[in-house]
Design a protein around this motif. Structure first.
Motif, short mmCIF file in Angstrom:
data_model
loop_
_atom_site.label_atom_id
_atom_site.label_comp_id
_atom_site.label_asym_id
_atom_site.label_seq_id
_atom_site.Cartn_x
_atom_site.Cartn_y
_atom_site.Cartn_z
N ARG A 121 0.83 -1.20 0.00
CA ARG A 121 0.00 0.00 0.00
C ARG A 121 0.87 1.26 0.00
O ARG A 121 2.06 1.21 0.32
N TRP A 122 0.22 2.37 -0.34
CA TRP A 122 0.84 3.67 -0.16
C TRP A 122 0.65 4.10 1.28
O TRP A 122 -0.44 3.95 1.85
N TYR A 123 1.72 4.65 1.87
CA TYR A 123 1.65 5.20 3.23
C TYR A 123 2.01 6.67 3.16
O TYR A 123 3.04 7.05 2.58
N VAL A 124 1.15 7.50 3.73
CA VAL A 124 1.29 8.95 3.64
C VAL A 124 1.26 9.54 5.05
O VAL A 124 0.78 8.89 6.00
N PRO A 125 1.77 10.77 5.21
CA PRO A 125 1.68 11.41 6.53
C PRO A 125 0.22 11.63 6.91
O PRO A 125 -0.59 12.07 6.10
N CYS A 126 -0.10 11.29 8.13
CA CYS A 126 -1.46 11.56 8.61
C CYS A 126 -1.66 13.06 8.75
O CYS A 126 -0.73 13.82 9.04
N ALA A 127 -2.89 13.49 8.51
CA ALA A 127 -3.21 14.91 8.60
C ALA A 127 -2.92 15.42 10.02
O ALA A 127 -3.31 14.79 11.01
N LYS A 128 -2.25 16.56 10.09
CA LYS A 128 -1.90 17.12 11.39
C LYS A 128 -3.01 18.05 11.89
O LYS A 128 -3.73 18.64 11.09
N PRO A 129 -3.14 18.20 13.22
CA PRO A 129 -4.15 19.13 13.75
C PRO A 129 -3.85 20.56 13.32
O PRO A 129 -2.69 20.98 13.24
N ILE A 130 -4.89 21.31 13.03
CA ILE A 130 -4.73 22.71 12.67
C ILE A 130 -4.33 23.50 13.91
O ILE A 130 -4.82 23.25 15.02
N ASP A 131 -3.42 24.44 13.75
CA ASP A 131 -2.96 25.25 14.89
C ASP A 131 -4.13 25.95 15.56
O ASP A 131 -5.01 26.51 14.90
N ARG A 132 -4.10 25.93 16.89
CA ARG A 132 -5.23 26.49 17.64
C ARG A 132 -5.34 28.00 17.46
O ARG A 132 -6.43 28.56 17.62
N TRP A 133 -4.23 28.65 17.14
CA TRP A 133 -4.31 30.11 16.99
C TRP A 133 -5.19 30.51 15.81
O TRP A 133 -5.64 31.66 15.73
N LEU A 166 -3.28 4.24 2.56
CA LEU A 166 -4.41 4.44 1.66
C LEU A 166 -5.25 3.17 1.61
O LEU A 166 -4.74 2.06 1.81
N LYS A 167 -6.52 3.31 1.34
CA LYS A 167 -7.41 2.16 1.34
C LYS A 167 -7.13 1.22 0.18
O LYS A 167 -7.21 0.00 0.32
N GLU A 168 -6.83 1.79 -1.00
CA GLU A 168 -6.65 0.94 -2.18
C GLU A 168 -5.25 0.30 -2.17
O GLU A 168 -4.24 1.01 -2.15
N PRO A 169 -5.16 -1.04 -2.15
CA PRO A 169 -3.83 -1.68 -2.21
C PRO A 169 -3.24 -1.59 -3.61
O PRO A 169 -3.96 -1.55 -4.61
N ILE A 170 -1.91 -1.57 -3.68
CA ILE A 170 -1.21 -1.57 -4.96
C ILE A 170 -1.17 -2.99 -5.53
O ILE A 170 -1.40 -3.21 -6.71
N SER A 171 -0.88 -3.96 -4.67
CA SER A 171 -0.81 -5.36 -5.09
C SER A 171 -0.98 -6.22 -3.84
O SER A 171 -0.90 -5.73 -2.71
N PHE A 172 -1.22 -7.50 -4.05
CA PHE A 172 -1.29 -8.44 -2.93
C PHE A 172 -0.23 -9.52 -3.12
O PHE A 172 0.12 -9.88 -4.24
N GLN A 173 0.29 -10.01 -2.00
CA GLN A 173 1.37 -10.98 -2.04
C GLN A 173 1.07 -12.13 -1.08
O GLN A 173 0.76 -11.89 0.09
N PRO A 174 1.15 -13.38 -1.56
CA PRO A 174 0.99 -14.52 -0.65
C PRO A 174 2.24 -14.71 0.21
O PRO A 174 3.36 -14.71 -0.30
N VAL A 175 2.05 -14.84 1.50
CA VAL A 175 3.16 -15.00 2.44
C VAL A 175 3.35 -16.49 2.72
O VAL A 175 2.40 -17.20 3.03
#
Length: 655
Positions: free
Chosen positions: A347-359, A550-559
Motif C-alpha cells: 500500500r501507499w503510506y502517507v503522513p497523517c493529517a496534522k491538527p490545525i494550529d489552535r491560533w 491508503l485504502k486501495e492496495p497496490i498489489s497483494f502478495q501470498p506470504v
C-alpha cells in the motif's frame, strides 16, 4: 484424460546379459511398478552413445520420437528394453516418447507431474553413481523441477552386497535432493522350504525410522521383494513402494532456521552464549507450534547479511528462511515454498493529517468568503448611515454634532457594535436610528453564531486535508518513496512514476521518520509490517497514528515459509499449518499480538483527556491571547506614531 508424464530414463551401455531369467524378472518387476504408478505417458530417454537405429515394426505408432530419439539399440542378442517396450504397448494406458540424452548439450526435460525410472547396467558402484547422476541432470537442471516426484533406480547387475549398493545409490540421490526414490537390485536367494525365489530386492530410505537418525542416509531398508513361486512372479507383500518420509514424531531432531527480524512475523531477538533465540511473532508461533507437535528441537542461526541467505555448494541454503517471504520463485533458486498462510498487501503510506494550529481557531469559524462579505457589509453600512446623516441634515436642517458628519466616526461606532463594547448615542433622527438598529440586529445575529461555534473550534480545531487516494498522492507535491526490495515483486508500473519525484528508500526507516517529521513523502510498503511498526513506534500523544495507509492496495502478495529444495519437513509443515489456519489459531495469535503491542504502546502515552467534559486551558485559548497581544502591539505602534507626529507638529508651530 488427465495428462501425467512418466519419464523413463534408460541409462546403460550395451552389455550382453547372460541370464535371461533375470532380465525377464526385471522387465516384469518394472512393468508392475509402472502399473502401480499408473502413468499416462512414458518418455524413454537414452544416454548418448547409441548408434543403431530403433526400427521394430512390431511396436505400435504409440511410440513417438522426440529430439534425437531415433537411436534405440536392439541391445544385441538379448534386447530386454525392446521387450519392455513391447509390454508397454500391450496396454493403451500410456503413450511412449523416445529421447536421447546428450549431457554436453545440457538438455532439460522436466515435468512437475512426472515420475522417473533411472536404469544402469554398470558393474561397479562408482560407475553406477556417475551414470545415475548424469542422467538425472536432464531433470534437475530445470529450476522448477519437483524433488518430491517418484524416482525408480534400477540396477541390472547382481552385486555381492546389494544393501551397500542401495545405500550408496540413495546417498547419491539425496545429494541432489531427490526425496522419493526406491532402488531395484537383482538378487538370487532361494527359500527351498516354501519354494520361493527372490529375484529383485526393493530398497528405500527411511530417514527417521530410528531415534538419532535425522535426514542422513545411514543405511538402506529392504522394503519389499519381487519373488517367483508356483503362482508366478509378484511382490512378496503389498507394502506401498513410496512411503511418507516424515513421521509424526521426529525424536527431537534439530530444525535449523535462518531468519531476519521482521515484525510482526518474527522479532525480539536475543543472543546468549552464541545462541540466537526469538520470543515473538506470528511466524515464530507457527514454527514453535509445529516443532512442538512433531517433537523437534528448534535452533536459529545468526541472521545473514544477505536477505536471501547464503547458497552452499550442494545447492542448498543456510537453513530455512523463515522471514516474511512472498511466493516469488524467480527471485531465489533451489528453494521451495510452504502453503500460503497469509495474504499481505502493498500500500501507499502517507503522513497523517496534522491538527490545525489552535491560533487559527478565531478565524476558522467562518470561511474566508464569509469574512470578506462581513467586511464589505461593515463598510457598506458605515457609508449608508453616513450618507443618511448628510441627507437628513440637508432636508430638515437638523442640528447634528459635527462628529457624526465624519465617515470615520461611523466606522468606529459600527466597529464598537461588532465587538459589543457600546457606541456613541446616534442623533435623534428616525432614519439614522433605523439604520443603526438594523446594524445592531445584524451584528447580534452574527456574534451569536460565531460565539456558538468558537468553543468547538477552540477545543477541537480539526485536521488538515488528508491524502486518501492514489490520485491525490500523484497530484500533490510529495516525494514518492520506493523501497528497492519491493520493486520487482510488488509495485507494478513504478517505471511510470515521475522521475523527479521518485525517492529511493534504501533504509525505509529513514523514509518513515521523514514522513513524520517533514510530511513531504509518501512511500510504498507491505501492510502487516507497517501496521506493527506504526502501532508501536509512530503513535502521537493523542493516541492516533502519525502515518496513514491508503485504502486501495497496490498489489497483494501470498506470504509463505521458505524451505531448502527437497526439504523433508515441507509436507509435514504444510499439513500442520493447514490445521492452524483452519482452526482460526493463526488469526487468534495475530489479534492477541496486536492487542499486546497496543497496550504496550499506550502505556507510555500521557493520560487522555475526558472526551465528554474538557477543561479549557491556556492551550485552548492561545489564539485569543495571540490576537490580544497583537492588538496591544498595534495600539502601541499607533501611539508611538501619534506621539512622533505630535512632536513634529509642535516644532513646526514653534517656528
Amino acid at each position: 484424460m488427465r495428462k501425467t508424464w512418466f519419464i523413463f530414463l534408460c541409462c546403460f551401455a550395451v552389455i550382453l546379459t547372460t541370464d535371461a531369467k533375470e532380465n525377464i524378472a526385471l522387465i516384469n518387476c518394472l512393468y508392475d511398478v509402472i502399473k502401480q504408478i499408473s502413468p499416462v505417458s512414458v518418455i524413454i530417454i537414452t544416454p548418448n552413445g547409441f548408434q543403431k537405429n530403433y526400427n521394430n515394426s512390431e511396436f505400435s505408432t504409440n511410440i513417438t520420437d522426440y529430439a534425437r530419439c531415433g537411436t534405440i539399440s536392439p541391445c544385441a542378442e538379448q534386447d530386454i528394453w525392446n521387450s519392455l517396450l513391447q509390454k508397454f504397448q500391450e496396454t493403451s494406458t500410456w503413450s511412449t516418447v523416445l529421447i536421447q540424452v546428450d549431457i554436453e548439450d545440457k538438455q532439460v526435460y522436466s515435468n512437475i507431474n512426472a515420475s522417473y525410472i533411472l536404469i544402469s547396467e554398470k558393474e561397479s558402484i562408482t560407475d553406477l553413481i556417475i551414470d545415475i547422476k548424469e542422467e538425472s541432470m536432464i531433470v534437475t537442471r530445470d529450476q522448477d523441477w519437483n524433488p518430491r516426484l517418484k524416482f525408480i533406480v534400477c540396477v541390472t547387475k547382481t552385486f555381492a552386497n546389494p544393501e551397500n549398493v542401495a545405500k550408496e545409490m540413495l546417498s547419491a540421490m539425496w545429494e541432489i535432493k531427490i526425496v522419493n526414490v526406491i532402488v531395484l537390485i537383482p538378487t538370487q536367494e532361494v527359500d527351498e522350504g516354501v519354494n520361493i525365489n527372490s529375484l529383485i530386492d526393493v530398497y528405500i530410505w527411511l530417514p527417521f525410522s530410528a531415534e538419532g537418525r535425522c535426514s542422513n542416509v545411514s543405511d538402506a531398508t529392504l522394503l519389499n521383494r519381487w519373488i517367483s513361486d508356483e503362482t508366478g512372479e509378484r511382490f512378496l507383500n503389498k507394502t506401498p513402494l513410496f512411503q511418507y518420509k516424515t513421521p509424526a514424531n521426529l525424536n527431537f531432531c534439530p530444525l535449523f532456521a535462518s531468519v531476519l527480524e521482521f515484525p510482526p512475523f518474527i522479532f525480539d531477538m536475543e543472543e546468549k552464549d552464541g545462541e540466537v533465540t526469538y520470543r515473538s511473532g506470528i511466524k515464530y508461533m507457527i514454527i514453535r507450534e509445529v516443532t512442538n507437535r512433531v517433537n523437534m528441537e528448534l535452533k536459529f542461526r545468526k541472521p545473514s547479511t544477505d536477505f536471501w541467505g547464503t547458497p552452499l555448494k550442494n545447492r542448498s541454503y543456510t537453513g530455512i528462511g523463515f522471514t516474511d517471504f512472498f511466493h516469488k520463485g524467480h527471485n531465489v533458486l533451489n528453494v521451495e515454498y510452504s502453503r500460503i498462510y497469509l495474504i499481505d498487501h502493498t500500500r501507499w503510506y502517507v503522513p497523517c493529517a496534522k491538527p490545525i494550529d489552535r491560533w487559527k481557531s478565531l478565524i476558522r469559524v467562518f470561511k474566508p468568503s464569509l469574512w470578506l462579505g462581513f467586511l464589505a457589509v461593515y463598510i457598506f453600512a458605515s457609508v449608508v448611515i453616513w450618507a443618511v446623516v448628510k441627507i437628513s441634515i440637508g432636508i430638515k436642517e437638523n442640528s447634528v454634532n459635527d462628529t457624526f458628519k465624519s465617515l470615520v466616526t461611523w466606522l468606529l461606532n459600527f466597529w464598537a457594535i461588532i465587538v459589543e463594547s457600546g457606541a456613541t448615542d446616534p442623533p435623534n433622527i428616525i432614519p439614522i436610528r433605523i439604520v443603526f438598529l438594523a446594524w445592531i440586529l445584524y451584528c447580534w445575529a452574527v456574534n451569536t453564531v460565531y460565539q456558538t461555534f468558537l468553543v468547538t473550534f477552540l477545543v477541537d480545531p480539526g485536521y488538515e486535508h488528508q491524502l486518501s487516494t492514489e490520485e491525490e498522492v500523484f497530484e500533490s507535491n510529495v516525494a514518492l518513496g520506493i523501497v528497492p526490495s519491493l520493486v520487482t515483486c510488488c509495485i507494478p508500473g513504478w517505471e511510470t512514476y515521475p522521475p523527479s519525484r521518485v525517492y529511493i528508500c534504501t533504509f525505509y526507516q529513514k523514509c518513515l521518520d521523514r514522513s513524520v517529521m517533514v510530511s513531504d513523502i509518501a512511500f510504498t510498503f507491505v501492510q502487516y509490517h507497517m501496521d506493527h511498526i506504526i502501532s508501536t513506534r509512530y503513535i502521537g500523544d493523542n493516541g492516533k497514528p502519525l502515518i496513514c495507509p491508503l485504502k486501495e492496495p497496490i498489489s497483494f502478495q501470498p506470504v509463505v515459509i521458505l524451505f531448502n529444495k527437497g526439504s523433508l519437513y515441507l509436507q509435514r509443515f504444510d499439513k500442520l499449518i493447514g490445521g492452524i489456519i483452519e482452526g482460526g489459531i493463526l488469526n487468534y495469535w495475530y489479534e492477541n499480538l496486536k492487542h499486546t503491542s497496543t497496550l504496550t504502546t499506550f502505556s507510555t502515552l500521557k493520560p487522555a483527556e475526558d472526551e465528554e467534559y474538557i477543561k479549557l486551558s491556556l492551550e485552548h485559548l492561545k489564539s485569543a491571547f495571540i490576537f490580544l497581544f497583537l492588538g496591544y502591539l498595534i495600539s502601541i505602534l499607533i501611539f508611538i506614531i501619534e506621539k512622533i507626529i505630535q512632536k513634529k507638529n509642535a516644532r513646526k508651530s514653534n517656528i
